[in-house]
Design a protein around this motif. Structure first.
Motif, PDB file in Angstrom:
ATOM      1  N   GLU A 320      28.058  -2.393  27.476  1.00 11.91           N
ATOM      2  CA  GLU A 320      26.858  -3.204  27.628  1.00 11.91           C
ATOM      3  C   GLU A 320      27.222  -4.659  27.377  1.00 11.91           C
ATOM      4  OE1 GLU A 320      24.013  -3.150  24.132  1.00 11.91           O
ATOM      5  OE2 GLU A 320      25.058  -1.254  23.815  1.00 11.91           O
ATOM      6  N   PRO A 321      26.523  -5.590  28.040  1.00 12.40           N
ATOM      7  CA  PRO A 321      26.805  -7.012  27.835  1.00 12.40           C
ATOM      8  C   PRO A 321      26.592  -7.389  26.372  1.00 12.40           C
ATOM      9  CG  PRO A 321      25.402  -6.676  29.748  1.00 12.40           C
ATOM     10  CD  PRO A 321      25.443  -5.373  29.014  1.00 12.40           C
ATOM     11  N   LEU A 322      27.494  -8.209  25.839  1.00  7.79           N
ATOM     12  CA  LEU A 322      27.381  -8.589  24.433  1.00  7.79           C
ATOM     13  C   LEU A 322      28.154  -9.866  24.160  1.00  7.79           C
ATOM     14  CD1 LEU A 322      26.717  -7.975  21.414  1.00  7.79           C
ATOM     15  CD2 LEU A 322      28.868  -6.686  21.345  1.00  7.79           C
ATOM     16  N   VAL A 323      27.443 -10.884  23.659  1.00 14.61           N
ATOM     17  CA  VAL A 323      28.098 -12.064  23.106  1.00 14.61           C
ATOM     18  C   VAL A 323      27.958 -11.936  21.595  1.00 14.61           C
ATOM     19  CG1 VAL A 323      28.222 -14.568  23.016  1.00 14.61           C
ATOM     20  CG2 VAL A 323      27.418 -13.454  25.102  1.00 14.61           C
ATOM     21  N   PRO A 324      29.047 -11.671  20.859  1.00 13.64           N
ATOM     22  CA  PRO A 324      28.935 -11.520  19.408  1.00 13.64           C
ATOM     23  C   PRO A 324      28.241 -12.719  18.782  1.00 13.64           C
ATOM     24  CG  PRO A 324      31.117 -10.896  20.156  1.00 13.64           C
ATOM     25  CD  PRO A 324      30.429 -11.516  21.331  1.00 13.64           C
ATOM     26  N   HIS A 325      27.494 -12.465  17.727  1.00 13.38           N
ATOM     27  CA  HIS A 325      26.666 -13.517  17.141  1.00 13.38           C
ATOM     28  C   HIS A 325      27.447 -14.785  16.825  1.00 13.38           C
ATOM     29  CE1 HIS A 325      23.666 -15.567  14.796  1.00 13.38           C
ATOM     30  NE2 HIS A 325      24.451 -15.547  13.741  1.00 13.38           N
ATOM     31  N   GLY A 326      28.569 -14.655  16.124  1.00 11.01           N
ATOM     32  CA  GLY A 326      29.320 -15.854  15.750  1.00 11.01           C
ATOM     33  C   GLY A 326      29.798 -16.651  16.945  1.00 11.01           C
ATOM     34  N   VAL A 327      30.143 -15.947  18.038  1.00  9.64           N
ATOM     35  CA  VAL A 327      30.569 -16.618  19.263  1.00  9.64           C
ATOM     36  C   VAL A 327      29.379 -17.303  19.924  1.00  9.64           C
ATOM     37  CG1 VAL A 327      31.502 -16.262  21.589  1.00  9.64           C
ATOM     38  CG2 VAL A 327      32.518 -15.081  19.633  1.00  9.64           C
ATOM     39  N   SER A 328      28.238 -16.625  19.968  1.00  8.75           N
ATOM     40  CA  SER A 328      27.057 -17.219  20.606  1.00  8.75           C
ATOM     41  C   SER A 328      26.603 -18.481  19.886  1.00  8.75           C
ATOM     42  CB  SER A 328      25.916 -16.202  20.644  1.00  8.75           C
ATOM     43  OG  SER A 328      25.346 -15.981  19.367  1.00  8.75           O
ATOM     44  N   VAL A 329      26.944 -18.588  18.601  1.00 10.44           N
ATOM     45  CA  VAL A 329      26.608 -19.785  17.826  1.00 10.44           C
ATOM     46  C   VAL A 329      27.616 -20.894  18.080  1.00 10.44           C
ATOM     47  CG1 VAL A 329      26.366 -20.749  15.510  1.00 10.44           C
ATOM     48  CG2 VAL A 329      25.437 -18.492  16.003  1.00 10.44           C
ATOM     49  N   VAL A 330      28.896 -20.581  17.898  1.00 11.60           N
ATOM     50  CA  VAL A 330      29.894 -21.650  17.876  1.00 11.60           C
ATOM     51  C   VAL A 330      30.133 -22.260  19.251  1.00 11.60           C
ATOM     52  CG1 VAL A 330      32.057 -20.353  18.235  1.00 11.60           C
ATOM     53  CG2 VAL A 330      32.006 -22.312  16.655  1.00 11.60           C
ATOM     54  N   VAL A 331      29.832 -21.546  20.341  1.00 13.85           N
ATOM     55  CA  VAL A 331      30.013 -22.162  21.663  1.00 13.85           C
ATOM     56  C   VAL A 331      29.064 -23.348  21.855  1.00 13.85           C
ATOM     57  CG1 VAL A 331      30.953 -20.133  22.824  1.00 13.85           C
ATOM     58  CG2 VAL A 331      28.468 -20.475  22.761  1.00 13.85           C
ATOM     59  N   ASN A 332      27.995 -23.408  21.065  1.00  9.82           N
ATOM     60  CA  ASN A 332      27.065 -24.542  21.142  1.00  9.82           C
ATOM     61  C   ASN A 332      27.418 -25.660  20.158  1.00  9.82           C
ATOM     62  OD1 ASN A 332      25.173 -22.911  22.806  1.00  9.82           O
ATOM     63  ND2 ASN A 332      24.839 -21.815  20.902  1.00  9.82           N
ATOM     64  N   ALA A 333      28.127 -25.315  19.095  1.00  9.51           N
ATOM     65  CA  ALA A 333      28.262 -26.219  17.953  1.00  9.51           C
ATOM     66  C   ALA A 333      28.923 -27.563  18.273  1.00  9.51           C
ATOM     67  CB  ALA A 333      29.000 -25.508  16.821  1.00  9.51           C
ATOM     68  N   PRO A 334      30.065 -27.611  18.962  1.00  7.60           N
ATOM     69  CA  PRO A 334      30.652 -28.927  19.219  1.00  7.60           C
ATOM     70  C   PRO A 334      29.712 -29.869  19.963  1.00  7.60           C
ATOM     71  CG  PRO A 334      32.270 -27.215  19.634  1.00  7.60           C
ATOM     72  CD  PRO A 334      30.957 -26.523  19.438  1.00  7.60           C
ATOM     73  N   SER A 335      28.968 -29.351  20.940  1.00  7.78           N
ATOM     74  CA  SER A 335      28.032 -30.188  21.680  1.00  7.78           C
ATOM     75  C   SER A 335      26.947 -30.734  20.760  1.00  7.78           C
ATOM     76  CB  SER A 335      27.391 -29.380  22.817  1.00  7.78           C
ATOM     77  OG  SER A 335      26.405 -30.134  23.487  1.00  7.78           O
ATOM     78  N   VAL A 336      26.411 -29.881  19.891  1.00  8.81           N
ATOM     79  CA  VAL A 336      25.344 -30.309  18.986  1.00  8.81           C
ATOM     80  C   VAL A 336      25.848 -31.377  18.020  1.00  8.81           C
ATOM     81  CG1 VAL A 336      23.838 -29.578  17.096  1.00  8.81           C
ATOM     82  CG2 VAL A 336      24.055 -28.153  19.146  1.00  8.81           C
ATOM     83  N   PHE A 337      26.989 -31.147  17.388  1.00 13.05           N
ATOM     84  CA  PHE A 337      27.460 -32.096  16.389  1.00 13.05           C
ATOM     85  C   PHE A 337      27.937 -33.403  17.013  1.00 13.05           C
ATOM     86  CE2 PHE A 337      28.094 -27.967  14.120  1.00 13.05           C
ATOM     87  CZ  PHE A 337      27.030 -28.147  13.256  1.00 13.05           C
ATOM     88  N   ARG A 338      28.444 -33.328  18.233  1.00 10.89           N
ATOM     89  CA  ARG A 338      28.813 -34.557  18.939  1.00 10.89           C
ATOM     90  C   ARG A 338      27.569 -35.422  19.185  1.00 10.89           C
ATOM     91  NH1 ARG A 338      31.824 -32.497  22.849  1.00 10.89           N
ATOM     92  NH2 ARG A 338      33.845 -33.281  22.119  1.00 10.89           N
ATOM     93  N   ALA A 339      26.469 -34.774  19.520  1.00 13.34           N
ATOM     94  CA  ALA A 339      25.247 -35.513  19.852  1.00 13.34           C
ATOM     95  C   ALA A 339      24.456 -35.950  18.626  1.00 13.34           C
ATOM     96  CB  ALA A 339      24.367 -34.656  20.757  1.00 13.34           C
ATOM     97  N   LEU A 340      24.451 -35.133  17.569  1.00  9.15           N
ATOM     98  CA  LEU A 340      23.568 -35.394  16.436  1.00  9.15           C
ATOM     99  C   LEU A 340      24.250 -36.081  15.256  1.00  9.15           C
ATOM    100  CD1 LEU A 340      21.717 -33.572  18.103  1.00  9.15           C
ATOM    101  CD2 LEU A 340      21.030 -32.439  15.987  1.00  9.15           C
ATOM    102  N   ALA A 341      25.542 -36.318  15.345  1.00 11.75           N
ATOM    103  CA  ALA A 341      26.250 -36.933  14.215  1.00 11.75           C
ATOM    104  C   ALA A 341      25.680 -38.292  13.848  1.00 11.75           C
ATOM    105  CB  ALA A 341      27.740 -37.057  14.536  1.00 11.75           C
TER     106      ALA A 341
END
Length: 435
Positions: A320-341
């Protein structure tokens, strides 16, 4: 304007913060104490929650034997879904209600611990499923009263679920991830035994480890507790109260440990020092975000997980399709911290340095790039997918991803600045690829 331990107090803002945590026992061999812990809580009949894969491994057998030696009647529930859904929560709650247990033990990762939280809640205070689910997806009803004892025993080095009052699941009806949050859901005891994590595949070490990193980064950069409107009563202060002096301590230690040991743990599953360090980092970050709350990378992850169509991660169950939780979080993180720093450059630079980034000569305008670049470098070294494109998303998915995120009101409101759907679309577009 006044100050509380370095936090500026503003007119109408909260001048106090809360410190809540499970009672924690940490160290090799801690799992063998579960029988004694259950006895001290007066338990006689216990539901032991796990999943089918972990149920075949030594930690579950060790926990069961410890409970039985203590004279406790044990019934094993091993049907926990790897990434829980509303349906799997309902099935677990039915088992809990029919079993008439006076206490619960969970042995496994965050999915197991969260399922146990939800099961004991609905078994104790039956209600329509949406009753306790976070608003605006559910009613957000308060848990009516005390819950039975729950001893949580993690077997991964990541979620910190043993220290939080949050239970996360996939809403199959709305194709979105959400959760239930209450201080009453926080486990009574947490037995964190690093030796119980030795069975993790490399991909699970990576996914759970980046969940630790994200918990700490998000809690450390969340809106300050003092900017949140003062609660009308002490018991009305939100569990996700924003960055505060208590959570800061856990965040800093967790980031330092992850910076030194995460990639070592991923590279060598037999590195006991690295696994022990990451288990402690997970506990510290769990206590921290259980009091401060996380923000946009986690909010965005709920949409990433909920809308997954075809991606599967090596080392995780197939079928079944699955993006593990930690992966689903961290794939967004660099973009967020680059923008919100820019909301707090010094905090973002400090966080980058604690993770091991070179920050000498970096100014406030460099904070986002320094942190994002170092974090994406760690991801690449650990074999994590390259952003959203690496887990199967593209431009055609941006609208749905943003729509699935904006409804995560508790998390979005904890960001260091206001974000609307247009802003979320920009953050998702910035998260497609990093290298």
């Amino acid at each position: 304007m006044g100050y509380c331990l370095g936090y500026a107090l503003i007119e109408g803002g909260d001048a106090a913060f809360s410190m809540d945590a499970s009672a924690v026992t940490f160290g090799p061999g801690a799992l063998a104490e579960v029988g004694a812990e259950a006895t001290s809580l007066g338990l006689r009949r216990v539901a032991l929650f796990t999943d089918a894969r972990i149920g075949k491994l030594p930690p579950v057998d060790e926990a069961r034997r410890s409970l039985e030696r203590a004279g406790i009647d044990v019934v094993v529930y091993d049907e926990v879904h790897i990434e829980p859904t509303d349906r799997s929560f309902v099935e677990a709650a039915r088992f809990a209600a029919e079993g008439r247990f006076d206490g619960y033990v969970s042995v496994g990762g965050g999915s197991v611990i969260d399922t146990c939280k939800a099961a004991l809640l609905y078994a104790t205070y039956p209600a329509d499923f949406d009753a306790y689910v976070n608003r605006p997806i559910g009613e957000g009803r308060e848990v009516p009263g005390p819950l039975p004892p729950h001893v949580a025993c993690p077997t991964t080095t990541g979620t910190g679920a043993e220290c939080t009052g949050i239970a996360v699941f996939d809403d199959t009806r709305r194709k979105a991830k959400t959760g239930i949050a209450s201080r009453r859901l926080r486990p009574t005891r947490a037995l964190v035994d690093p030796s119980a994590t030795r069975t993790m595949p490399r991909s699970v070490v990576a996914a759970s480890g980046f969940d630790v990193v994200s918990h700490a980064l998000e809690s450390y950069t969340a809106r300050p507790f003092s900017t949140r409107p003062r609660a009308s009563a002490a018991n009305q202060r939100p569990m996700s109260q924003g960055a505060n002096p208590w959570s800061d301590m856990g965040c800093k230690s967790a980031l330092d440990l992850a910076g030194r040991y995460l990639l070592r743990a991923v590279a060598d599953a037999e590195d006991e020092e690295a696994l022990e360090a990451m288990a402690w980092a997970a506990t510290l970050a769990g206590i921290a975000f259980g009091n401060a709350g996380v923000h946009l990378p986690h909010a965005m992850s709920y949409a990433v997980s909920g809308l997954c169509r075809s991606f599967t991660m090596p080392g995780y169950p197939e079928g079944e399709p699955l993006v593990p939780h930690g992966v689903s979080v961290v794939v967004n993180a660099p973009s967020v911290f680059r923008a919100l720093a820019k909301t707090n450059p010094s905090r973002h630079l400090e966080a980058a340095a604690m993770l091991g980034a070179e920050t000498r000569g970096a100014g406030p305008e460099d904070a986002g790039e320094v942190l994002a670049t170092h974090l994406s470098g760690m991801m690449r070294a650990a074999g994590v997918p390259n952003g959203l494109a690496g887990v199967g998303y593209g431009e055609a998915d941006v609208e749905a991803l943003a729509a699935g995120t904006i409804v995560q009101a508790r998390l979005v409101a904890n960001a260091p600045c206001g974000v609307d759907e247009e802003g979320l679309r920009a953050l998702f577009r910035g998260a497609f690829t990093y290298w």
